[in-house]
Scaffold this motif. Structure first.
Motif, PDB file in Angstrom:
ATOM      1  N   SER A 165       9.584 -51.047  38.542  1.00 31.04           N
ATOM      2  CA  SER A 165       9.145 -50.608  37.220  1.00 31.04           C
ATOM      3  C   SER A 165       9.803 -49.273  36.911  1.00 31.04           C
ATOM      4  O   SER A 165       9.800 -48.365  37.749  1.00 31.04           O
ATOM      5  CB  SER A 165       7.620 -50.470  37.175  1.00 31.04           C
ATOM      6  N   ILE A 166      10.336 -49.149  35.703  1.00 31.91           N
ATOM      7  CA  ILE A 166      11.119 -47.958  35.358  1.00 31.91           C
ATOM      8  C   ILE A 166      10.726 -47.423  33.994  1.00 31.91           C
ATOM      9  O   ILE A 166      10.216 -48.149  33.143  1.00 31.91           O
ATOM     10  CB  ILE A 166      12.632 -48.264  35.358  1.00 31.91           C
ATOM     11  N   CYS A 167      10.952 -46.125  33.802  1.00 31.93           N
ATOM     12  CA  CYS A 167      10.873 -45.504  32.490  1.00 31.93           C
ATOM     13  C   CYS A 167      12.290 -45.491  31.933  1.00 31.93           C
ATOM     14  O   CYS A 167      13.188 -44.872  32.514  1.00 31.93           O
ATOM     15  CB  CYS A 167      10.325 -44.085  32.596  1.00 31.93           C
ATOM     16  N   THR A 168      12.493 -46.158  30.819  1.00 34.42           N
ATOM     17  CA  THR A 168      13.852 -46.415  30.350  1.00 34.42           C
ATOM     18  C   THR A 168      14.604 -45.173  29.905  1.00 34.42           C
ATOM     19  O   THR A 168      15.832 -45.188  29.821  1.00 34.42           O
ATOM     20  CB  THR A 168      13.831 -47.415  29.180  1.00 34.42           C
ATOM     21  N   GLU A 169      13.901 -44.079  29.606  1.00 40.40           N
ATOM     22  CA  GLU A 169      14.575 -42.870  29.157  1.00 40.40           C
ATOM     23  C   GLU A 169      14.803 -41.863  30.275  1.00 40.40           C
ATOM     24  O   GLU A 169      15.226 -40.750  30.025  1.00 40.40           O
ATOM     25  CB  GLU A 169      13.771 -42.207  28.034  1.00 40.40           C
ATOM     26  N   LEU A 170      14.491 -42.248  31.522  1.00 33.14           N
ATOM     27  CA  LEU A 170      14.648 -41.331  32.643  1.00 33.14           C
ATOM     28  C   LEU A 170      15.789 -41.790  33.542  1.00 33.14           C
ATOM     29  O   LEU A 170      16.173 -42.962  33.516  1.00 33.14           O
ATOM     30  CB  LEU A 170      13.356 -41.267  33.459  1.00 33.14           C
ATOM     31  N   PRO A 171      16.347 -40.889  34.366  1.00 34.99           N
ATOM     32  CA  PRO A 171      17.388 -41.298  35.314  1.00 34.99           C
ATOM     33  C   PRO A 171      16.901 -42.426  36.207  1.00 34.99           C
ATOM     34  O   PRO A 171      15.703 -42.556  36.464  1.00 34.99           O
ATOM     35  CB  PRO A 171      17.648 -40.022  36.127  1.00 34.99           C
ATOM     36  N   TYR A 172      17.822 -43.257  36.701  1.00 35.99           N
ATOM     37  CA  TYR A 172      17.445 -44.473  37.408  1.00 35.99           C
ATOM     38  C   TYR A 172      16.644 -44.206  38.677  1.00 35.99           C
ATOM     39  O   TYR A 172      15.857 -45.029  39.103  1.00 35.99           O
ATOM     40  CB  TYR A 172      18.675 -45.308  37.738  1.00 35.99           C
ATOM     41  N   GLN A 173      16.803 -43.021  39.309  1.00 36.20           N
ATOM     42  CA  GLN A 173      16.054 -42.773  40.537  1.00 36.20           C
ATOM     43  C   GLN A 173      14.567 -42.536  40.267  1.00 36.20           C
ATOM     44  O   GLN A 173      13.750 -42.605  41.160  1.00 36.20           O
ATOM     45  CB  GLN A 173      16.596 -41.557  41.293  1.00 36.20           C
ATOM     46  N   THR A 174      14.199 -42.185  39.033  1.00 38.66           N
ATOM     47  CA  THR A 174      12.820 -41.821  38.733  1.00 38.66           C
ATOM     48  C   THR A 174      12.060 -43.057  38.295  1.00 38.66           C
ATOM     49  O   THR A 174      12.138 -43.466  37.152  1.00 38.66           O
ATOM     50  CB  THR A 174      12.784 -40.747  37.629  1.00 38.66           C
ATOM     51  N   ARG A 218      -0.872 -43.436  33.751  1.00 43.30           N
ATOM     52  CA  ARG A 218      -0.416 -44.529  32.904  1.00 43.30           C
ATOM     53  C   ARG A 218      -0.624 -44.197  31.423  1.00 43.30           C
ATOM     54  O   ARG A 218       0.242 -44.434  30.589  1.00 43.30           O
ATOM     55  CB  ARG A 218      -1.155 -45.819  33.266  1.00 43.30           C
ATOM     56  N   VAL A 219      -1.806 -43.643  31.133  1.00 47.66           N
ATOM     57  CA  VAL A 219      -2.107 -43.285  29.744  1.00 47.66           C
ATOM     58  C   VAL A 219      -1.137 -42.221  29.254  1.00 47.66           C
ATOM     59  O   VAL A 219      -0.576 -42.314  28.155  1.00 47.66           O
ATOM     60  CB  VAL A 219      -3.566 -42.791  29.618  1.00 47.66           C
ATOM     61  N   TYR A 220      -0.916 -41.212  30.080  1.00 48.33           N
ATOM     62  CA  TYR A 220      -0.037 -40.113  29.680  1.00 48.33           C
ATOM     63  C   TYR A 220       1.385 -40.606  29.436  1.00 48.33           C
ATOM     64  O   TYR A 220       2.003 -40.269  28.420  1.00 48.33           O
ATOM     65  CB  TYR A 220      -0.039 -39.035  30.768  1.00 48.33           C
ATOM     66  N   VAL A 221       1.896 -41.406  30.369  1.00 47.47           N
ATOM     67  CA  VAL A 221       3.261 -41.922  30.224  1.00 47.47           C
ATOM     68  C   VAL A 221       3.356 -42.836  29.014  1.00 47.47           C
ATOM     69  O   VAL A 221       4.301 -42.752  28.228  1.00 47.47           O
ATOM     70  CB  VAL A 221       3.698 -42.652  31.507  1.00 47.47           C
ATOM     71  N   ALA A 222       2.352 -43.717  28.841  1.00 44.57           N
ATOM     72  CA  ALA A 222       2.385 -44.664  27.726  1.00 44.57           C
ATOM     73  C   ALA A 222       2.304 -43.956  26.375  1.00 44.57           C
ATOM     74  O   ALA A 222       2.881 -44.424  25.388  1.00 44.57           O
ATOM     75  CB  ALA A 222       1.249 -45.671  27.859  1.00 44.57           C
ATOM     76  N   ASN A 223       1.598 -42.833  26.330  1.00 46.46           N
ATOM     77  CA  ASN A 223       1.416 -42.120  25.062  1.00 46.46           C
ATOM     78  C   ASN A 223       2.552 -41.145  24.756  1.00 46.46           C
ATOM     79  O   ASN A 223       2.482 -40.431  23.753  1.00 46.46           O
ATOM     80  CB  ASN A 223       0.084 -41.356  25.069  1.00 46.46           C
ATOM     81  N   ASN A 224       3.529 -41.081  25.614  1.00 45.75           N
ATOM     82  CA  ASN A 224       4.673 -40.179  25.385  1.00 45.75           C
ATOM     83  C   ASN A 224       5.991 -40.938  25.485  1.00 45.75           C
ATOM     84  O   ASN A 224       6.847 -40.631  26.335  1.00 45.75           O
ATOM     85  CB  ASN A 224       4.637 -39.023  26.393  1.00 45.75           C
ATOM     86  N   PRO A 225       6.193 -41.952  24.637  1.00 44.54           N
ATOM     87  CA  PRO A 225       7.420 -42.759  24.717  1.00 44.54           C
ATOM     88  C   PRO A 225       8.682 -41.961  24.417  1.00 44.54           C
ATOM     89  O   PRO A 225       9.760 -42.313  24.898  1.00 44.54           O
ATOM     90  CB  PRO A 225       7.182 -43.854  23.665  1.00 44.54           C
ATOM     91  N   ASN A 226       8.562 -40.886  23.624  1.00 41.25           N
ATOM     92  CA  ASN A 226       9.749 -40.074  23.336  1.00 41.25           C
ATOM     93  C   ASN A 226      10.263 -39.372  24.587  1.00 41.25           C
ATOM     94  O   ASN A 226      11.451 -39.072  24.700  1.00 41.25           O
ATOM     95  CB  ASN A 226       9.428 -39.039  22.257  1.00 41.25           C
ATOM     96  N   GLN A 227       9.343 -39.096  25.509  1.00 39.41           N
ATOM     97  CA  GLN A 227       9.722 -38.405  26.745  1.00 39.41           C
ATOM     98  C   GLN A 227      10.151 -39.381  27.836  1.00 39.41           C
ATOM     99  O   GLN A 227      11.094 -39.113  28.583  1.00 39.41           O
ATOM    100  CB  GLN A 227       8.547 -37.560  27.243  1.00 39.41           C
TER     101      GLN A 227
END
Length: 471
Positions: A165-174, A218-227
């Motif tokens: 599972s990845i955050c698409t706006e972050l570097p691939y290692q994160t 999860r809530v914090y990450v989901a509520n900050n899609p710009n980041q």
């Protein structure tokens, strides 16, 4: 006609041998088309050869391009692929800028889980930054018989286990769960007014704490899609490729004591070029010729300037100690770094240099589960082997049933970098399942020092060196 029949028989025999090897007889549907190409020739496979000049020229290029892409896809899938060392985690055994010839036949190639993918890409199309594969069809894990199995101290290429599972706006290692844990813990501790004491893991409340960490994260990450971007998932064979050394095999009990790896109570031989970080005080700057002789990179110097320490081999330490005119003092970094170690949802007191003991799961073998070890084996049971695992009131439930033990379906491995104090490896993200194993590096076909430009950066002495000779 006899020549055509001879060609057909040879091609058919090779094709049938391939089908027998991969144990996939659906490929027999292709046999009539092979027969047509060489014998009947009813289908006009190269109709464009009789077309007008512009069409003929364009289609000849298209034909060559399609053939090349299919050939590369087939070869990379079942036989070998190229891999470049992107970081210093295996230095000084393998160096940043080494290009490796990776054999998939050594451990047996995997039947692709996501077969519809663009050749020469891992998961993303360059420039347009979109997926290079289709998620459907998705096949279950299956590996073709290879020349052998992963051996202790092999250097291995594998898919990054924590990259599901990845955050698409972050570097691939994160990975996503790293963000969930970090931000969840931070927010939760702000809410309760300070750090939480997690010294006693036997208390059920500890799991409630980490559950809150994950929930708030999860809530914090989901509520900050710009980041963080969208949350996405990648199949096993589309995750980033990593390369490390296998220092623990299925069924072995691994423990790290004073930075030495022990297996079943016996010390494992360290690589000749293993590195640890050392605090170094200099009287003057290191000369370029000494840096080149000892393989000290600009990245190493940056670490020295920022942190006061840098990675060194035993040979480099000895050489620097002899240079009293340059080096004032040098000592091993024994800082007890505990943060971010696996398992992330448990307090073990382990450090990067004193870790474990931890049993490495083996296919067909069972382990007793309790609240002291469930955090270690939760991810293999739940994520890698697809079970529903829940902890309720201090009891463990697997697929809805109370569980006191579990029998593993896969073999697992423990991977570490030779640059032991500068490597994100199994100490930080845990076991590597067998279905993540990609292949074995055979030799270095190209090597270029990123700190030097042009011809001066080519490491001629490393070209075509066999990786097995790097111990």
């Amino acid at each position: 006609m006899k020549v055509q029949w001879a060609k057909f028989i040879v091609v058919l025999a090779l094709y049938l041998l391939f089908l027998y090897w991969v144990k996939s007889w659906w490929g027999l549907l292709v046999v009539p088309f092979i027969y047509d190409v060489y014998i009947t020739k009813k289908i006009r496979w190269q109709w464009w050869k009789d077309a007008e000049t512009p069409v003929r020229v364009v289609m000849s290029w298209v034909d060559a391009l399609v053939f090349a892409l299919v050939a590369v896809y087939f070869i990379n899938l079942f036989f070998f692929q190229n891999y470049v060392i992107p970081s210093s985690s295996l230095e000084k055994s393998l160096l940043t800028g080494d290009y490796l010839f990776v054999s998939k036949v050594s451990y047996g190639p995997r039947i692709p889980q996501t077969p519809l993918t663009m050749p020469l890409t891992q998961h993303t199309l360059p420039l347009i930054n979109t997926k290079s594969y289709f998620s459907w069809p998705h096949w279950d894990y299956r590996r073709v018989k290879g020349l052998g199995d992963v051996q202790l101290n092999d250097i291995v290429v594998f898919n990054y286990p924590a990259g599901d599972s990845i955050c698409t706006e972050l570097p691939y290692q994160t990975e996503y769960y790293n963000m969930v844990y970090s931000f969840g813990q931070q927010i939760y501790e702000q809410q309760v007014g300070g750090p939480v004491d997690v010294s006693d893991l036997n208390k059920v409340e500890q799991y409630d704490y980490y559950q809150k960490c994950y929930e708030l994260g999860r809530v914090y990450v989901a509520n900050n899609p710009n980041q963080f971007g969208d949350i996405d998932a990648r199949p096993t064979d589309r995750r980033e490729n990593y390369v490390k050394r296998c220092v623990g095999l299925p069924g072995q009990t691994l423990q790290i004591k004073n930075h030495i790896v022990y297996l079943d109570g016996k010390p494992n031989k360290e690589p000749d070029n293993v590195q640890y970080t050392y605090y170094v005080k200099l009287r003057e700057n290191l000369p370029d010729e000494l840096m080149e002789e000892l393989g000290i990179t600009m990245e190493d110097l940056m670490s020295l300037n920022q942190n006061g320490y840098m990675p060194l081999t035993k040979a480099s330490v000895k050489a620097l100690q002899a240079r009293k005119d340059i080096v004032e003092s040098i000592r091993l970094n024994t800082d007890a770094t505990t943060g971010d170690l696996y398992p992330r949802n448990a307090w073990t007191g382990w450090t990067r240099d004193n870790y474990g003991p931890i049993w490495i799961p083996k296919k067909g073998e069972s382990i007793k589960l309790d609240m002291n070890n469930i955090a270690i084996y939760e991810r293999p049971i739940k994520v890698y082997e697809g079970n529903d695992l829940v902890v309720k009131n201090g009891q463990i439930y697997i697929n809805g049933k109370l569980a006191n033990s579990y029998t593993f379906k896969l073999d697992y491995y423990w991977m570490q970098g030779d640059n032991r104090h500068n490597s994100a490896d199994s100490r930080y993200w845990g076991f590597v399942p067998e279905d993540h194993i990609v292949g074995k590096p055979i030799f270095i076909w190209w090597s270029h020092d990123p700190d030097r430009k042009g011809l001066s950066g080519i490491r001629w002495s490393r070209l075509f060196n066999f990786v097995d000779n790097i111990k």
